[in-house]
Write a protein that holds these residues in place. Structure first.
Motif, short mmCIF file in Angstrom:
data_model
loop_
_atom_site.label_atom_id
_atom_site.label_comp_id
_atom_site.label_asym_id
_atom_site.label_seq_id
_atom_site.Cartn_x
_atom_site.Cartn_y
_atom_site.Cartn_z
N SER A 1 4.28 -3.22 -3.34
CA SER A 1 5.66 -3.39 -2.86
C SER A 1 6.53 -3.96 -3.98
O SER A 1 6.03 -4.59 -4.92
N VAL B 1 -2.88 -2.12 4.56
CA VAL B 1 -1.88 -2.98 3.95
C VAL B 1 -2.51 -4.34 3.72
O VAL B 1 -3.08 -4.94 4.64
N MET C 1 -5.61 3.94 5.79
CA MET C 1 -4.53 3.34 5.03
C MET C 1 -4.56 1.86 5.40
O MET C 1 -4.63 1.51 6.59
N TYR D 1 2.73 -7.22 -1.30
CA TYR D 1 1.90 -6.32 -0.50
C TYR D 1 1.36 -5.19 -1.36
O TYR D 1 2.02 -4.73 -2.29
N ILE E 1 -0.60 -1.40 -0.61
CA ILE E 1 -1.06 -0.42 0.37
C ILE E 1 -2.06 0.48 -0.33
O ILE E 1 -1.77 1.02 -1.41
N THR E 2 -3.25 0.60 0.25
CA THR E 2 -4.28 1.47 -0.33
C THR E 2 -4.61 2.60 0.63
O THR E 2 -4.49 2.47 1.85
N TRP F 1 -2.86 -5.01 8.03
CA TRP F 1 -2.66 -3.82 8.87
C TRP F 1 -3.60 -2.73 8.39
O TRP F 1 -3.80 -2.56 7.19
N GLU F 2 -4.18 -1.99 9.33
CA GLU F 2 -5.11 -0.91 8.98
C GLU F 2 -5.00 0.20 10.00
O GLU F 2 -4.88 -0.05 11.20
#
Length: 92
Positions: free
Chosen positions: A53, A70, A68, A58, A60-61, A79-80
């Protein structure tokens, strides 16, 4: 030892960079010192992409497991979502 690296992303402030690897991990590196700051097992089958970000807070992968994730700047999952990502693209 790290397997093949699929992506390298540099933070907006150029203080760190992240590598996404075939060994299922992402690694966060300090640009000034070259030291490894974080290493996390992120996906099964490799971490194929990542984005940082603009705030640097952050990451994200996306992985070959079609997940995905976070991550916050401490390396914790916030988050996933499964079955949303494949070969570097979001799935419909």
């Amino acid at each position: 030892m790290t397997d093949s690296i699929f992506c390298i992303k540099v933070s907006w402030d150029s203080k760190f960079f992240v590598t996404c690897s075939a060994d299922d991990t992402f690694k966060k590196w300090n640009i000034q010192s070259g030291e490894l700051e974080q290493e996390r097992k992120a996906h099964i089958g490799g971490v194929s992409s990542g984005v940082i970000s603009s705030s640097g807070k952050y990451l994200i992968t996306g992985g070959n497991d079609k997940k995905m994730i976070v991550w916050n700047d401490q390396g914790n999952v916030i988050w996933e979502k499964s079955h949303v990502f494949s070969d570097g693209n979001l799935l419909d």
